[in-house]
Design a protein around this motif. Sequence first.
Motif, PDB file in Angstrom:
ATOM      1  N   TRP A 139       4.948  52.220  -4.472  1.00 41.91           N
ATOM      2  CA  TRP A 139       5.120  50.897  -3.865  1.00 41.91           C
ATOM      3  C   TRP A 139       4.890  50.962  -2.350  1.00 41.91           C
ATOM      4  CZ3 TRP A 139       8.656  49.218  -0.186  1.00 41.91           C
ATOM      5  CH2 TRP A 139       8.621  47.845   0.077  1.00 41.91           C
ATOM      6  N   ARG A 140       5.428  51.992  -1.702  1.00 43.67           N
ATOM      7  CA  ARG A 140       5.265  52.110  -0.244  1.00 43.67           C
ATOM      8  C   ARG A 140       3.803  52.256   0.161  1.00 43.67           C
ATOM      9  NH1 ARG A 140      10.015  55.519  -0.829  1.00 43.67           N
ATOM     10  NH2 ARG A 140      11.855  54.402  -0.044  1.00 43.67           N
ATOM     11  N   SER A 141       3.008  52.849  -0.707  1.00 43.68           N
ATOM     12  CA  SER A 141       1.583  53.012  -0.403  1.00 43.68           C
ATOM     13  C   SER A 141       0.815  51.703  -0.567  1.00 43.68           C
ATOM     14  CB  SER A 141       0.969  54.071  -1.325  1.00 43.68           C
ATOM     15  OG  SER A 141       0.848  53.574  -2.657  1.00 43.68           O
ATOM     16  N   GLY A 142       1.448  50.704  -1.191  1.00 46.14           N
ATOM     17  CA  GLY A 142       0.783  49.428  -1.421  1.00 46.14           C
ATOM     18  C   GLY A 142      -0.129  49.421  -2.626  1.00 46.14           C
ATOM     19  N   GLN A 143      -0.141  50.515  -3.384  1.00 43.98           N
ATOM     20  CA  GLN A 143      -1.085  50.626  -4.499  1.00 43.98           C
ATOM     21  C   GLN A 143      -0.487  50.270  -5.851  1.00 43.98           C
ATOM     22  OE1 GLN A 143      -3.587  54.259  -4.364  1.00 43.98           O
ATOM     23  NE2 GLN A 143      -2.484  54.749  -2.486  1.00 43.98           N
ATOM     24  N   GLY A 144       0.816  50.003  -5.905  1.00 37.88           N
ATOM     25  CA  GLY A 144       1.393  49.678  -7.202  1.00 37.88           C
ATOM     26  C   GLY A 144       2.903  49.685  -7.175  1.00 37.88           C
ATOM     27  N   ILE A 145       3.501  49.826  -8.363  1.00 32.66           N
ATOM     28  CA  ILE A 145       4.955  49.848  -8.477  1.00 32.66           C
ATOM     29  C   ILE A 145       5.332  50.436  -9.835  1.00 32.66           C
ATOM     30  CG2 ILE A 145       5.151  47.519  -9.485  1.00 32.66           C
ATOM     31  CD1 ILE A 145       7.673  47.145  -7.705  1.00 32.66           C
ATOM     32  N   SER A 166       4.097  50.882 -15.302  1.00 30.48           N
ATOM     33  CA  SER A 166       3.639  51.002 -13.922  1.00 30.48           C
ATOM     34  C   SER A 166       2.355  50.221 -13.704  1.00 30.48           C
ATOM     35  CB  SER A 166       3.378  52.472 -13.575  1.00 30.48           C
ATOM     36  OG  SER A 166       4.517  53.270 -13.805  1.00 30.48           O
ATOM     37  N   LEU A 167       2.203  49.704 -12.498  1.00 29.21           N
ATOM     38  CA  LEU A 167       0.945  49.150 -12.015  1.00 29.21           C
ATOM     39  C   LEU A 167       0.452  50.080 -10.917  1.00 29.21           C
ATOM     40  CD1 LEU A 167       2.310  45.599 -12.075  1.00 29.21           C
ATOM     41  CD2 LEU A 167       0.132  46.160 -13.146  1.00 29.21           C
ATOM     42  N   PHE A 168      -0.821  50.463 -10.967  1.00 30.25           N
ATOM     43  CA  PHE A 168      -1.340  51.443 -10.014  1.00 30.25           C
ATOM     44  C   PHE A 168      -2.832  51.191  -9.786  1.00 30.25           C
ATOM     45  CE2 PHE A 168      -1.246  53.000 -14.313  1.00 30.25           C
ATOM     46  CZ  PHE A 168      -2.488  53.580 -14.528  1.00 30.25           C
ATOM     47  N   LYS A 169      -3.392  51.906  -8.840  1.00 31.24           N
ATOM     48  CA  LYS A 169      -4.789  51.706  -8.431  1.00 31.24           C
ATOM     49  C   LYS A 169      -5.057  50.238  -8.079  1.00 31.24           C
ATOM     50  CE  LYS A 169      -6.614  55.560 -11.163  1.00 31.24           C
ATOM     51  NZ  LYS A 169      -7.553  55.964 -12.243  1.00 31.24           N
ATOM     52  N   THR A 170      -4.080  49.606  -7.447  1.00 24.95           N
ATOM     53  CA  THR A 170      -4.220  48.194  -7.099  1.00 24.95           C
ATOM     54  C   THR A 170      -5.156  48.017  -5.911  1.00 24.95           C
ATOM     55  OG1 THR A 170      -1.952  47.830  -7.869  1.00 24.95           O
ATOM     56  CG2 THR A 170      -2.951  46.089  -6.529  1.00 24.95           C
ATOM     57  N   GLN A 171      -6.096  47.112  -6.056  1.00 26.35           N
ATOM     58  CA  GLN A 171      -7.019  46.752  -4.986  1.00 26.35           C
ATOM     59  C   GLN A 171      -6.738  45.300  -4.617  1.00 26.35           C
ATOM     60  OE1 GLN A 171      -9.179  48.923  -3.574  1.00 26.35           O
ATOM     61  NE2 GLN A 171      -8.448  50.548  -4.964  1.00 26.35           N
ATOM     62  N   TRP A 172      -6.014  45.104  -3.524  1.00 26.62           N
ATOM     63  CA  TRP A 172      -5.569  43.750  -3.203  1.00 26.62           C
ATOM     64  C   TRP A 172      -6.717  42.842  -2.792  1.00 26.62           C
ATOM     65  CZ3 TRP A 172      -1.247  42.292  -5.084  1.00 26.62           C
ATOM     66  CH2 TRP A 172      -0.218  43.215  -5.288  1.00 26.62           C
TER      67      TRP A 172
END
Length: 358
Positions: A62-68, A83-89
């Motif tokens: 979460w701190r990296s902004g890439q997921g939770i 989990s949600l990961f590899k998020t590209q906002w």
Amino acid sequence: MFDEQLTINTERLVLRPFGPRDAVMVRTVISEGAHSTALPPGAPGHPAGIPQWLSQGVHELWRSGQGIHLAMEASGAVVGAISLFKTQWGAATSEVGYGVHPAHRGRGYATEAVRGVTGRLLRTGALRRIELRANADNAASIRVAEKAGFTREGLLRGAGYEDDGPHDLVVFGMLRGDTRVERRLESDRLTLRPFVKRDAFDLLAAVRDDAEIGRWMPWAEDFTLERALDWCTRVAHAGGTAVGGNFAIEPREGGRLAGAIGVQREDHERGDVEIGYWISPWSRRQGFAAEATRTVTSYLLDAGFHRVHLLVATGNRASQAVARRAGFIEEGILRQALPVPGGRADALLFSVLQGEIK
């Protein structure tokens, strides 16, 4: 970035961030040797690492902004994680992954969690696309993706790698606006699902054989098999990308169509939505109407609506009793508010607000 306190309630699960209060449950999972499947990647394999992981490690994504990472909690116990990961906002895309404790598999928790997460984040506009990847030889994970409403998009050869070597990956995707998002709900005894062609025969029988439906439902007048088929294959699916729609009520153990419950007049600006229901004569006096109403109401409140209401004709005492058993509060009478066969009827207004139903 995802909300640090993101919490999603489904029918049986609470999906929420891990925290210090989970130390005992995480210790139990580790002692059972299930940490590699029931906890997110990077979870400690020894109890000594639990405090640091719960305070820091599990939140690094979460701190990296890439997921939770979210705990999958059922009846007060952690039964897995999603989990949600590899998020590209910039592109509003993310990938979803999950794991369920071996002792809790076979209960549909993974499908329910995936539906809950994808439905919330696509519906609210936080994401545009969510991807799910599964090993091509993992039939259980493929089935989860399919049951959750994902579309199979292709095969990535040798794209996965595990202890036994490379694996082909099946890629599934879900886009914002996909009409299948959270169109199937389940309760203890019921499945609420889209109407299908075979329902037309039970629908026609319910309307023809029951004086109560004919008394209160104006659409039941001069009902034919042709109209029943049109309803089940076209009209019931005309809600587009709206949150609600029309659900056929079916006992989980199988059997005839037990009734229907519909969501209508969604007002997202006011946070207000209306529901309505009817039960087939052969399925009455079993509590199905109240159970279906609670299930859909919880779904709508979790979808972000502040208020769910329903209207019942003042003479329809059976339907009024259903509303009260489902936890709705009577507010007053709306004069001539409901169309009924032969005219209009006064209606009792019932509602539930956020926080009033569990």
